[in-house]
Enzyme design. Sequence first.
Site, PDB file in Angstrom:
ATOM      1  N   GLU A 168       0.816  -1.224   0.000  1.00  0.00           N
ATOM      2  CA  GLU A 168       0.000   0.000   0.000  1.00  0.00           C
ATOM      3  C   GLU A 168       0.847   1.271   0.000  1.00  0.00           C
ATOM      4  OE1 GLU A 168      -2.816   0.575   3.208  1.00  0.00           O
ATOM      5  OE2 GLU A 168      -3.581   2.367   2.223  1.00  0.00           O
ATOM      6  N   ASP A 171      -0.596  -4.957   3.315  1.00  0.00           N
ATOM      7  CA  ASP A 171      -1.098  -3.759   3.987  1.00  0.00           C
ATOM      8  C   ASP A 171      -0.318  -3.645   5.290  1.00  0.00           C
ATOM      9  OD1 ASP A 171      -2.419  -1.649   5.111  1.00  0.00           O
ATOM     10  OD2 ASP A 171      -4.401  -2.292   4.425  1.00  0.00           O
ATOM     11  N   ILE A 181      -0.138  -1.436   7.708  1.00  0.00           N
ATOM     12  CA  ILE A 181      -1.048  -1.210   8.844  1.00  0.00           C
ATOM     13  C   ILE A 181      -2.439  -1.042   8.240  1.00  0.00           C
ATOM     14  CG2 ILE A 181      -1.779   0.300  10.729  1.00  0.00           C
ATOM     15  CD1 ILE A 181       1.087   0.935  11.334  1.00  0.00           C
ATOM     16  N   ASP A 182      -3.280  -2.036   8.446  1.00  0.00           N
ATOM     17  CA  ASP A 182      -4.677  -1.909   8.027  1.00  0.00           C
ATOM     18  C   ASP A 182      -5.452  -1.397   9.237  1.00  0.00           C
ATOM     19  OD1 ASP A 182      -6.970  -2.153   6.423  1.00  0.00           O
ATOM     20  OD2 ASP A 182      -7.462  -4.043   7.416  1.00  0.00           O
ATOM     21  N   THR A 235      -5.298   2.282   9.907  1.00  0.00           N
ATOM     22  CA  THR A 235      -4.390   3.344  10.387  1.00  0.00           C
ATOM     23  C   THR A 235      -5.112   4.349  11.285  1.00  0.00           C
ATOM     24  OG1 THR A 235      -2.945   3.085   8.483  1.00  0.00           O
ATOM     25  CG2 THR A 235      -2.823   5.183   9.618  1.00  0.00           C
ATOM     26  N   ASP A 271      -6.028  -5.120   1.195  1.00  0.00           N
ATOM     27  CA  ASP A 271      -7.037  -5.247   2.266  1.00  0.00           C
ATOM     28  C   ASP A 271      -7.640  -6.650   2.288  1.00  0.00           C
ATOM     29  OD1 ASP A 271      -7.170  -2.389   3.024  1.00  0.00           O
ATOM     30  OD2 ASP A 271      -8.098  -2.111   1.060  1.00  0.00           O
TER      31      ASP A 271
END
Length: 268
Positions: free
Chosen positions: A74, A90, A92-93, A95, A217
Site C-alpha cells: 500500500e 497492507d 497497517i490496516d 491506520t 485489504d
Amino acid sequence: MTSSTSLGSQLRHVAESLAREAGDMALLGRKSGPLSATTKSSPIDMVTKFDKASEAMITEGLAKLRPDDAIIGEEGAAKHGTSGITWHIDPIDGTTNFVFDLPMWAVSIGAVDEHGPLAGAVYVPALGEMFSGARTEGASLNGSPISVRDNNDLADALVCTGYSYLISEREVHAKRVADIVMKVRDLRRFGAAAVDICFVACGRLDAYFEEHLHSWDLIAGQVIATEAGAVFSDYVGNPVTPSQVIASTPGVHADLIQLIAASGPDAS
Ligand code: IPD
Ligand code: CA
Ligand code: CA
C-alpha cells in the site's frame, strides 16, 4: 522447513513471521514516540511513519526469504518477480484506529499464485491475535483451527461494514447501510477490513461487506476466511474483487446479496 512442506504452508509461515515482526515494531513504536501522521488520498486518509516502517521491514524480509516473488504494498512497494507468487501487503490496516489508539489494526500479508489467494496472515498486535491460513490447509487463530458461525438467518446476523475515505463514495454506501441496518441483528464498523474479514472467519461476525477496497485489504483475509468456511462474492454474486466484497457464513450469503440489491443505489 522440510522439502515435503507445501508451498502454501511455507508462505503462510513467512507471512506470519513478517507480520508479527512488523506489527510488534509498530505497537512498540506507537507507545514510545510521535507518529508523524500525514494524509494521502483525502484529508481523512492518514499514513504514519509506522505504516512506512512496517512496509519496509516486510519488503526487506521478503527480499531475503522470497527474493524471486513480486510485491505490491500500500505504501508504494512494487516489485516484479519471476516465481509466479505475488505478495499483497497492507503494512497497517486500520491506520485511523492505530492513530487513535484503538486496538483494531493489523498487518495483513497475503500471497497469490496463478489460481488465486494461496496463503496469508493477519496479525492484530494490540489484541495479540495471529490469524493465518493456506489454501486447502485450513485457517487458525493463534494456532487453533477456526471456522465461521453456523447461521442461516440474516435477521439474526451480526454484520460488519466499512467506508471509503472519499466522501462521494461514503454517500452511496451510507444510503445502502441505512436500509440494511433495519434488516439484520446489528451492524458494526470496526475500521480495519482485514480484521473484519478474519472476524467472519472465526465466527465473531456473520458477514462483512464493503466496496472500494484494494488487493492488500483483501487477499490475506480471503484465504483465511475461505479456509474457515466463508463464502466470498461481489455485491451481485460474481467472483469477489477488491472493489466489491461480501464475505459471510454460507447460510446468509444469498440473502445478503438480495438485501444489498434492494438497498440504496443500484449495486451492479
Ligand atoms: C482502511 C480500513 C478501513 C476500510 C477502508 C480501508 P487503511 O484501510 O481497512 O476499515 O473501511 O476501506 O481503506 O487505510 O487503514 O489501510
Ligand atoms: Ca487497508
Ligand atoms: Ca494501510
